[in-house]
Write an enzyme that holds these catalytic residues in place. Structure first.
Site, mmCIF file in Angstrom:
data_model
loop_
_atom_site.group_PDB
_atom_site.id
_atom_site.type_symbol
_atom_site.label_atom_id
_atom_site.label_comp_id
_atom_site.label_asym_id
_atom_site.label_seq_id
_atom_site.Cartn_x
_atom_site.Cartn_y
_atom_site.Cartn_z
ATOM 1 N N GLU A 131 48.341 33.508 36.721
ATOM 2 C CA GLU A 131 48.212 33.190 35.513
ATOM 3 C C GLU A 131 48.440 32.135 34.969
ATOM 4 O OE1 GLU A 131 48.959 36.739 33.174
ATOM 5 O OE2 GLU A 131 47.291 38.170 33.931
ATOM 6 N N GLU A 141 42.694 41.189 38.709
ATOM 7 C CA GLU A 141 44.374 42.392 37.811
ATOM 8 C C GLU A 141 43.193 43.063 36.524
ATOM 9 O OE1 GLU A 141 47.892 40.810 36.562
ATOM 10 O OE2 GLU A 141 48.025 39.610 37.715
#
Ligand code: BG6
Length: 464
Positions: free
Chosen positions: A164, A366
């Site tokens: 991220e 995720e």
């Protein structure tokens, strides 16, 4: 009932800084989370700072066996930069020894380890030299990646440069909600650009070592981001669509273009420059970014991004505003986290990848549901009856299966985080796991109801 392909993999995702703990053991240096915890422990839920994680440093064997017992075949964690290298950029032998032991045990158990290099955990001495605002730190990261590839080159099959990469520019430098609490889009763009360079340099190091035979030809490198399909109102105005363009551009296309084309989206760079927040481009950067193409992609999915035209175009600090949030009247919220639950988003984005980046293979790296006070759901035997988690994952997997049926190149699913772990400033407030970590009981692990369900799905690939 839908079925996923037989070779579709199931695993767990977590990170070094959220699990390892042992924050000062064996030569580990301070990272930015430790510094913030030391400075203001009150900023962390129940005053639980970064120090203990979920004790993975001491319990990795037990945890790997637990993951295996649920039918999972892989997990992702991250090396902590502050554990692997000392301040001179040399390998810390005790830090390296931990990862060697952990990797060896995982291998013995037949578990693939997906190794990420950076999960929001800047070493503090480098943060003090400017962190992602500094080119020197970009170079230091490339050196760190090189050292990690060399050290573990023969032990890791799947590498990732960043988790991220959009989050620190937003949380630390644009919205100012994480230490060092900056609210300046100009600085945010600088960090986002520098992270893109750091990623590309690391991929370059990886390819060099692969060409030299230090890393085997079938080892892969990738990038993981929290992608979000952007939505706006029905019957949008041109201004609403412009908000979507920039949101999608900064959040999604920035990284997708980088990892598939080796460049950044020109329309986004142009708008940033026009609005007074230019990327700090230097001669020669083009060649660096060109190295950023990866072998596959990790897609973290939690919630969609719903935006509309902004009411004001500049905020009180003079920062340009590209969009306002759009509150969809039908939205369903996970109240503990304040995030929208919209399983179809995983499908929409999977199809978008198939259409816009047809050669890119990806996996769901995720996806998960964090819930506060799970004690309220304990049955008479003390087991948490987390039917909401089963429903959440089932719904998402059904949309993943549909995307695959329609041609999306999605090859696996990692749930965040399978075992409860430390969640940044929320600490242990919201629990994500299929396995509970009992803080008051020596951090012991206990299965929740959903664990059995997960095992069934992971081993049969049937979404029951
Ligand atoms: C992802 C991160 O954004 O979401 C994880 O990669 C994080 O580090 C997870 O823990 C869940 O979010 P949170 O803030 O509830 O922990």
């Amino acid at each position: 009932m839908r079925k996923l392909p037989d070779n579709f993999f199931f695993g767990a995702a977590f990170s070094g800084p959220q699990t390892e703990g042992a924050y000062k053991l064996d030569g580990k240096l301070e990272n930015i989370w430790d510094t913030w915890s030391d400075q203001d422990i009150g900023a962390f839920y129940n005053k639980v700072g970064s120090y203990v994680g979920n004790d993975f440093y001491h319990r990795y064997e037990e945890d790997i066996l637990l993951l295996k017992s649920l039918g999972l075949t892989s997990f992702r964690t991250s090396i902590q930069w502050s554990r692997l290298l000392d301040q001179d950029g040399k390998i810390n032998p005790q830090g390296a020894a931990f990862y060697h032991k952990m990797l060896a045990f995982a291998k013995e158990q037949g578990m693939d380890v997906f190794m990420n290099l950076y999960h929001f955990d800047m070493p503090t001495y480098l943060f003090r030299r400017g962190g992602w605002e500094s080119r020197e730190v970009v170079e230091a990261y490339a050196h760190y990646a090189h050292e990690a590839f060399k050290e573990f080159g023969s032990e890791v099959k799947y590498w990732f440069t960043f988790n991220e990469p959009i989050v620190e520019p937003e949380q630390r430098y644009r919205d100012g909600v994480w230490y060092p609490f900056v609210k300046d889009i100009k600085r945010s763009v600088v960090t986002q650009y520098h992270i893109a360079l750091a990623h590309s340099l690391a991929v370059g190091e990886f390819r060099k070592l692969q060409n030299e035979g230090v890393i085997a030809p079938d080892v892969k490198i990738g990038l993981i981001n929290c992608f979000a399909p952007p939505y706006t109102k029905e019957n949008p105005s041109p201004e609403d669509l412009e908000a979507v363009r920039m949101e999608d551009g900064l959040h999604n296309r920035w990284w997708l273009d980088l990892v598939t084309k080796g460049c950044l989206p020109q329309d986004v760079l142009d708008t940033l420059a026009k609005k007074g927040a230019p990327a700090p481009i230097r001669p020669g950067d083009e060649g660096i970014l060109a190295q950023g193409k990866v072998d596959w992609l990790g897609f973290n999915y939690y919630q969609p991004k719903r935006v509309q035209a902004p009411k004001k175009t500049v905020d009180e600090n003079g920062n340009p505003i590209f969009s306002d949030p759009y509150i969809w009247p039908e939205r369903k919220i996970n109240k503990s986290r304040g995030w929208e639950i919209y399983p179809k988003g995983i499908y929409d984005f999977g199809i978008k990848l198939k259409e816009d980046y047809p050669d890119l293979t990806f996996f769901i790296s995720e996806n998960g549901m964090g819930v506060e006070n799970e004690d309220a759901f304990r049955d008479e035997n003390g087991v948490i009856q987390d039917d909401y988690r089963i429903e959440f994952v089932r719904d998402h997997l059904n949309w993943v299966a549909k995307a695959i049926d329609e041609g999306a190149k999605c090859v696996g699913y990692h749930y965040w985080a399978v075992i409860d772990n430390w969640s940044w400033s929320n600490a242990f407030k919201n629990r994500y796991g299929f396995i509970e970590v009992r803080l008051q009981d020596g951090y012991n692990r206990r299965l929740k109801k959903s664990a059995e369900w997960l095992k069934k799905v992971a081993t049969t690939k049937e979404i029951v």
